[in-house]
Design an enzyme around this catalytic site. Structure first.
Site, mmCIF file in Angstrom:
data_model
loop_
_atom_site.group_PDB
_atom_site.id
_atom_site.type_symbol
_atom_site.label_atom_id
_atom_site.label_comp_id
_atom_site.label_asym_id
_atom_site.label_seq_id
_atom_site.Cartn_x
_atom_site.Cartn_y
_atom_site.Cartn_z
ATOM 1 N N GLY A 127 46.664 42.528 40.173
ATOM 2 C CA GLY A 127 47.291 41.357 40.801
ATOM 3 C C GLY A 127 48.467 40.840 39.989
ATOM 4 N N LEU B 42 51.676 40.933 40.256
ATOM 5 C CA LEU B 42 52.920 40.408 40.831
ATOM 6 C C LEU B 42 52.730 38.973 41.339
ATOM 7 C CD1 LEU B 42 54.276 43.554 42.726
ATOM 8 C CD2 LEU B 42 54.797 42.767 40.406
ATOM 9 N N GLY B 43 51.555 38.398 41.087
ATOM 10 C CA GLY B 43 51.279 37.044 41.544
ATOM 11 C C GLY B 43 51.811 35.992 40.580
ATOM 12 N N GLN B 44 51.482 34.726 40.878
ATOM 13 C CA GLN B 44 52.022 33.617 40.089
ATOM 14 C C GLN B 44 51.629 33.749 38.614
ATOM 15 O OE1 GLN B 44 50.316 29.727 40.787
ATOM 16 N NE2 GLN B 44 52.016 28.666 39.801
ATOM 17 N N ASP C 66 49.470 46.118 41.245
ATOM 18 C CA ASP C 66 49.308 45.154 42.347
ATOM 19 C C ASP C 66 49.137 45.974 43.624
ATOM 20 O OD1 ASP C 66 50.015 41.902 42.560
ATOM 21 O OD2 ASP C 66 50.171 42.970 44.473
ATOM 22 N N ASP D 187 45.046 48.910 44.834
ATOM 23 C CA ASP D 187 44.228 48.007 45.652
ATOM 24 C C ASP D 187 42.861 47.941 44.974
ATOM 25 O OD1 ASP D 187 42.552 46.838 47.494
ATOM 26 O OD2 ASP D 187 43.294 47.998 49.212
ATOM 27 N N TYR E 279 36.481 30.623 48.956
ATOM 28 C CA TYR E 279 37.072 30.804 47.621
ATOM 29 C C TYR E 279 36.053 30.392 46.544
ATOM 30 C CZ TYR E 279 40.562 30.217 43.859
ATOM 31 O OH TYR E 279 41.287 30.300 42.686
HETATM 32 P P1 NAD Z 1 48.520 34.960 43.466
HETATM 33 O O1 NAD Z 1 48.079 34.801 44.866
HETATM 34 O O2 NAD Z 1 49.817 34.379 43.074
HETATM 35 O O3 NAD Z 1 48.535 36.496 43.065
HETATM 36 C C1 NAD Z 1 47.492 37.370 43.419
HETATM 37 C C2 NAD Z 1 48.046 38.781 43.426
HETATM 38 O O4 NAD Z 1 46.992 39.647 43.833
HETATM 39 C C3 NAD Z 1 49.212 38.979 44.422
HETATM 40 O O5 NAD Z 1 50.330 39.532 43.759
HETATM 41 C C4 NAD Z 1 48.634 39.936 45.475
HETATM 42 O O6 NAD Z 1 49.597 40.850 45.961
HETATM 43 C C5 NAD Z 1 47.547 40.629 44.679
HETATM 44 N N1 NAD Z 1 46.484 41.182 45.520
HETATM 45 C C6 NAD Z 1 45.958 40.670 46.666
HETATM 46 N N2 NAD Z 1 45.023 41.508 47.161
HETATM 47 C C7 NAD Z 1 44.944 42.553 46.309
HETATM 48 C C8 NAD Z 1 44.163 43.734 46.270
HETATM 49 N N3 NAD Z 1 43.272 44.032 47.236
HETATM 50 N N4 NAD Z 1 44.343 44.588 45.231
HETATM 51 C C9 NAD Z 1 45.253 44.332 44.273
HETATM 52 N N5 NAD Z 1 46.041 43.243 44.258
HETATM 53 C C10 NAD Z 1 45.866 42.354 45.263
HETATM 54 O O7 NAD Z 1 47.339 34.377 42.536
HETATM 55 P P2 NAD Z 1 47.450 33.767 41.081
HETATM 56 O O8 NAD Z 1 47.745 32.328 41.229
HETATM 57 O O9 NAD Z 1 48.298 34.594 40.215
HETATM 58 O O10 NAD Z 1 45.911 33.852 40.655
HETATM 59 C C11 NAD Z 1 45.403 34.845 39.802
HETATM 60 C C12 NAD Z 1 43.952 34.537 39.531
HETATM 61 O O11 NAD Z 1 43.831 33.237 38.939
HETATM 62 C C13 NAD Z 1 43.051 34.502 40.779
HETATM 63 O O12 NAD Z 1 41.774 34.958 40.450
HETATM 64 C C14 NAD Z 1 42.974 33.020 41.102
HETATM 65 O O13 NAD Z 1 41.814 32.692 41.818
HETATM 66 C C15 NAD Z 1 42.963 32.433 39.718
HETATM 67 N N6 NAD Z 1 43.383 31.036 39.694
HETATM 68 C C16 NAD Z 1 44.670 30.703 39.978
HETATM 69 C C17 NAD Z 1 45.054 29.374 39.955
HETATM 70 C C18 NAD Z 1 46.462 28.939 40.249
HETATM 71 O O14 NAD Z 1 46.723 27.730 40.362
HETATM 72 N N7 NAD Z 1 47.418 29.852 40.380
HETATM 73 C C19 NAD Z 1 44.098 28.394 39.643
HETATM 74 C C20 NAD Z 1 42.785 28.780 39.416
HETATM 75 C C21 NAD Z 1 42.441 30.114 39.411
HETATM 76 N N1 SER Z 2 45.352 26.719 42.473
HETATM 77 C C1 SER Z 2 44.161 27.322 42.980
HETATM 78 C C2 SER Z 2 44.039 27.064 44.438
HETATM 79 O O1 SER Z 2 44.473 26.009 44.838
HETATM 80 C C3 SER Z 2 42.940 26.782 42.269
HETATM 81 O O2 SER Z 2 42.038 27.778 42.122
HETATM 82 O O3 SER Z 2 43.510 27.876 45.119
#
Ligand code: NAD
Ligand code: SER
Length: 317
Positions: free
Chosen positions: A8, A10-12, A34, A53, A142
């Protein structure tokens, strides 16, 4: 040097974590993956990239074997609002993806970092100074996947001695990669709209306090926890971590100190409002502080200054 795989990425969070890992351990030691292919728009280090994936266990095992991976930062997941819109897909990605990663970790002796979330709590959880160990009965898909994920990671540690570690991230605020569809996304959008239009319409109500954290602290939390002395970790999956507890009005006020005349109004999204109402107002992160020295650097004002400085440059391009 042990090699690292990021899912994952490429995510935030993944995009910035991947960059920090490359800086710390060297580009040659980090493989970023990703479900989608990297494009020129992705703010990610120029290290080896593979499409992966996480619902495909064979592909995870192949990559781990091929690169002799010893640490996995598992970030692939669907966030709260998207998961509520697509609960079946959320279960598949968040649960089966994690199970696949843990099975590969067991087979090949990898350590695993998996973020949990404030979403692992629910309406019956104490909302103020939410303890590390408390009631966890979330009412969202979630949240269900986050609690089950914490338990599964604990199980793999106790039963198979897999070195699993995780934090319960609050809402993460950053300027590089946009958030992926969560309930706390307002706290990022507000900065973009403040610079572009001096006005923001918020989808959560005034007075909804939630824990938040600036991205550099989120990255440090992940890396510091993975580098911590294993013998000192009592909790492992997953530690409460927070940097600030804020509501939309407080955030708007901190922006207004820099952008005079900035205004906020409200058009409530009942789904995300319902999710936010079920989450803590503020978490107690003393276990993380005691067990591995967690200490955030950014408070609200320091974060706002840095966000506005970087976003103004980004939005001028
Ligand atoms: P995001 O949605 O920005 O990124 C998730 C990435 O996962 C994306 O690039 C997407 O393309 C990829 N993805 C989706 N399905 C996939 C699959 N089947 N196989 C491989 N890749 C896949 O999420 P994020 O904010 O970077 O979050 C990362 C982790 O941190 C997650 O577990 C999320 O629950 C956790 N988290 C995030 C936050 C937040 O505020 N950003 C807060 C609490 C927890
Ligand atoms: N920022 C995340 C969400 O809102 C918290 O896990 O889903």
């Amino acid at each position: 040097m042990n090699k690292i795989l990021v899912t994952g990425s490429l995510g935030q969070i993944g995009s910035e974590l991947a960059n920090a890992l490359c800086e710390r351990y060297g580009k040659g030691n980090v493989i970023v993956t990703d479900i989608r292919k990297k494009t020129g728009d992705d703010q990610i280090a120029d290290c080896e990239h593979a499409v992966l994936d996480v619902t495909d266990p064979t592909k995870i095992a192949d990559l781990v074997k091929k690169h002799d991976i010893k640490t996995i930062y598992h970030l692939a997941a669907l966030l709260s609002a998207v998961a509520e819109a697509k609960p079946q897909q959320a279960w598949n990605v968040n649960m089966n993806g994690l199970y696949n990663v843990l099975e590969v970790a067991r087979e090949f002796g990898c350590s695993v970092f998996t973020p949990s979330s404030i979403g692992a709590f629910g309406l019956s959880t104490p909302h103020d100074k939410t303890p590390q160990d408390t009631i966890q009965r979330p009412n969202t898909m979630y949240g269900v996947t986050k609690v089950a994920g914490e338990l599964l990671c604990d199980y793999y540690h106790k039963r198979f001695n897999v070195d699993t570690r995780g934090v319960r991230y609050p809402g993460i605020i950053s300027y590089k990669t946009l958030p992926g569809g969560g309930t706390t996304d307002y706290a990022v959008e507000i900065y973009y709209e403040a610079i572009k239009n001096k006005k923001y319409t918020c989808f959560l109500k005034a007075g909804v306090y939630l824990d938040m954290m600036y991205m550099p602290d989120a990255i440090n939390a992940a890396i510091n926890l993975m580098e911590a002395d294993s013998a000192k970790l009592i909790h492992r999956n997953a530690f409460n971590v927070t940097a600030m507890s804020i509501d939309p009005e407080l955030l708007a006020a901190s922006i207004r100190e820099h952008i005079h005349g900035f205004t906020i109004d409200y058009k409530i999204d009942p789904v995300r409002q319902g999710i936010a109402d079920s989450w803590p107002d503020s978490m107690d992160d003393s276990a993380a502080r005691e067990e591995w020295g967690w200490q955030p650097e950014y408070n609200l004002n320091k974060m706002t200054q840095d966000m506005l400085k970087h976003l103004k440059i980004k939005l001028q391009k």
